[in-house]
Design a protein around this motif. Structure first.
Motif, mmCIF file in Angstrom:
data_model
loop_
_atom_site.group_PDB
_atom_site.id
_atom_site.type_symbol
_atom_site.label_atom_id
_atom_site.label_comp_id
_atom_site.label_asym_id
_atom_site.label_seq_id
_atom_site.Cartn_x
_atom_site.Cartn_y
_atom_site.Cartn_z
ATOM 1 N N ASP A 211 5.501 28.968 -16.860
ATOM 2 C CA ASP A 211 5.131 28.769 -18.269
ATOM 3 C C ASP A 211 3.872 29.520 -18.669
ATOM 4 N N GLU A 212 2.915 29.644 -17.747
ATOM 5 C CA GLU A 212 1.668 30.338 -18.088
ATOM 6 C C GLU A 212 1.806 31.852 -17.979
ATOM 7 N N GLY A 213 3.021 32.341 -17.674
ATOM 8 C CA GLY A 213 3.269 33.775 -17.626
ATOM 9 C C GLY A 213 3.161 34.394 -16.253
ATOM 10 N N ARG A 214 2.846 33.607 -15.234
ATOM 11 C CA ARG A 214 2.720 34.128 -13.869
ATOM 12 C C ARG A 214 4.103 34.465 -13.317
ATOM 13 N N PRO A 215 4.275 35.669 -12.747
ATOM 14 C CA PRO A 215 5.579 36.015 -12.164
ATOM 15 C C PRO A 215 5.820 35.192 -10.901
ATOM 16 N N VAL A 216 7.017 34.591 -10.791
ATOM 17 C CA VAL A 216 7.316 33.727 -9.644
ATOM 18 C C VAL A 216 8.599 34.109 -8.915
ATOM 19 N N GLY A 217 9.356 35.077 -9.432
ATOM 20 C CA GLY A 217 10.576 35.491 -8.751
ATOM 21 C C GLY A 217 11.156 36.738 -9.371
ATOM 22 N N LEU A 218 11.966 37.433 -8.575
ATOM 23 C CA LEU A 218 12.631 38.623 -9.092
ATOM 24 C C LEU A 218 13.907 38.901 -8.319
ATOM 25 N N VAL A 219 14.782 39.646 -8.956
ATOM 26 C CA VAL A 219 16.008 40.138 -8.338
ATOM 27 C C VAL A 219 16.395 41.422 -9.069
ATOM 28 N N ALA A 220 17.018 42.347 -8.324
ATOM 29 C CA ALA A 220 17.427 43.625 -8.914
ATOM 30 C C ALA A 220 18.926 43.812 -8.763
ATOM 31 N N PHE A 221 19.491 44.538 -9.707
ATOM 32 C CA PHE A 221 20.910 44.894 -9.695
ATOM 33 C C PHE A 221 21.024 46.408 -9.749
ATOM 34 N N ASP A 222 21.899 46.929 -8.918
ATOM 35 C CA ASP A 222 22.211 48.358 -8.945
ATOM 36 C C ASP A 222 23.719 48.500 -8.916
ATOM 37 N N GLN B 5 16.439 43.138 -3.510
ATOM 38 C CA GLN B 5 15.037 42.735 -3.678
ATOM 39 C C GLN B 5 14.842 41.284 -4.121
ATOM 40 N N MET B 6 15.741 40.390 -3.756
ATOM 41 C CA MET B 6 15.629 38.986 -4.138
ATOM 42 C C MET B 6 14.376 38.371 -3.517
ATOM 43 N N TYR B 7 13.561 37.743 -4.358
ATOM 44 C CA TYR B 7 12.362 37.065 -3.851
ATOM 45 C C TYR B 7 11.926 35.991 -4.840
ATOM 46 N N VAL B 8 11.584 34.820 -4.291
ATOM 47 C CA VAL B 8 11.018 33.734 -5.082
ATOM 48 C C VAL B 8 9.804 33.215 -4.324
ATOM 49 N N ARG B 9 8.724 33.029 -5.030
ATOM 50 C CA ARG B 9 7.491 32.530 -4.403
ATOM 51 C C ARG B 9 7.727 31.151 -3.778
ATOM 52 N N PRO B 10 7.030 30.865 -2.678
ATOM 53 C CA PRO B 10 7.254 29.606 -1.959
ATOM 54 C C PRO B 10 7.173 28.355 -2.834
ATOM 55 N N GLU B 11 6.247 28.310 -3.768
ATOM 56 C CA GLU B 11 6.109 27.101 -4.586
ATOM 57 C C GLU B 11 7.283 26.882 -5.533
ATOM 58 N N MET B 12 8.116 27.911 -5.716
ATOM 59 C CA MET B 12 9.273 27.805 -6.603
ATOM 60 C C MET B 12 10.577 27.569 -5.845
ATOM 61 N N ARG B 13 10.530 27.633 -4.542
ATOM 62 C CA ARG B 13 11.740 27.413 -3.751
ATOM 63 C C ARG B 13 12.140 25.941 -3.858
ATOM 64 N N GLY B 14 13.427 25.724 -4.001
ATOM 65 C CA GLY B 14 13.929 24.364 -4.155
ATOM 66 C C GLY B 14 13.925 23.859 -5.586
ATOM 67 N N THR B 15 13.524 24.686 -6.527
ATOM 68 C CA THR B 15 13.472 24.271 -7.936
ATOM 69 C C THR B 15 14.702 24.710 -8.728
ATOM 70 N N GLY B 16 15.563 25.517 -8.118
ATOM 71 C CA GLY B 16 16.692 26.091 -8.841
ATOM 72 C C GLY B 16 16.397 27.487 -9.365
ATOM 73 N N CYS B 17 15.175 27.948 -9.202
ATOM 74 C CA CYS B 17 14.778 29.259 -9.710
ATOM 75 C C CYS B 17 15.580 30.378 -9.048
ATOM 76 N N ALA B 18 15.711 30.327 -7.730
ATOM 77 C CA ALA B 18 16.448 31.379 -7.018
ATOM 78 C C ALA B 18 17.907 31.409 -7.467
ATOM 79 N N GLN B 19 18.521 30.242 -7.574
ATOM 80 C CA GLN B 19 19.909 30.192 -8.020
ATOM 81 C C GLN B 19 20.038 30.717 -9.447
ATOM 82 N N ALA B 20 19.109 30.384 -10.290
ATOM 83 C CA ALA B 20 19.151 30.872 -11.672
ATOM 84 C C ALA B 20 19.020 32.392 -11.723
ATOM 85 N N LEU B 21 18.176 32.966 -10.868
ATOM 86 C CA LEU B 21 18.056 34.429 -10.812
ATOM 87 C C LEU B 21 19.375 35.064 -10.372
#
Length: 172
Positions: free
Chosen positions: A61-72, A87-103
């Motif tokens: 919410d504060e704009g800090r990047p917490v995950g990314l994924v790329a498509f080619d 390049q799938m990556y989610v910061r440790p504090e976001m793991r288990g929140t659904g963020c990775a699945q949403a990406l």
């Protein structure tokens, strides 16, 4: 912690660089690139990568990047029906929140209508990532033995595919 997902643009080069370097430093076994090589890239190279691939970023919410994924997407005459999750990556504090699945689901939605299948490679010992990919419909079709040599040991890479024109998990 809540987050939002949006496409990355060249203006997001610093956020991309931050997440990519963190991922390579924290998980060298998970990527073909190395931190040592990536940290030497000029700023222009990060912007160029954002122009060449399609990236999605997750932002707190504060704009800090917490995950990314790329498509080619493959562009050959005979393989343009194939895309790649990279390049799938989610910061440790976001793991288990659904963020990775949403990406991953955001990437798959983007890929629909562009390709018939999405491929990825994942370190054979990364069980949380494998479970995530299986949950989003990917299946393992092969293992590339000794795909990488990292910190004095060989790393096997599971190759996975998600067919977009079939039910999730339907490999045949």
């Amino acid at each position: 912690m809540s987050y939002s997902i949006r496409p990355l643009t060249p203006e997001d080069a610093e956020a991309y660089r931050e997440l990519r370097l963190e991922s390579l430093r924290q998980h060298p076994e998970a990527f073909a690139s190395t931190y040592e090589s990536a940290v030497q890239r000029p700023d222009s190279a990060w912007r160029t990568t954002l122009e060449q691939l399609t990236f999605f970023g997750a932002f707190a919410d504060e704009g800090r990047p917490v995950g990314l994924v790329a498509f080619d997407q493959s562009d050959g005459d005979k393989d343009k029906h194939r895309g790649w999750l990279l390049q799938m990556y989610v910061r440790p504090e976001m793991r288990g929140t659904g963020c990775a699945q949403a990406l991953v689901e955001t990437l798959l939605e983007h890929a629909r209508g562009k390709v018939l299948q999405v491929h990825l490679g994942v370190w054979s010992e990364n069980q949380p990532a494998i479970r995530l990919y299986e949950k989003t419909g990917f299946v393992t079709y092969a293992t590339d033995p000794r795909a990488f040599y990292v910190n004095g040991r060989f790393i096997d890479d599971h190759l996975m595919v998600r067919f977009l024109d079939k039910a999730p998990g339907d490999y045949k």
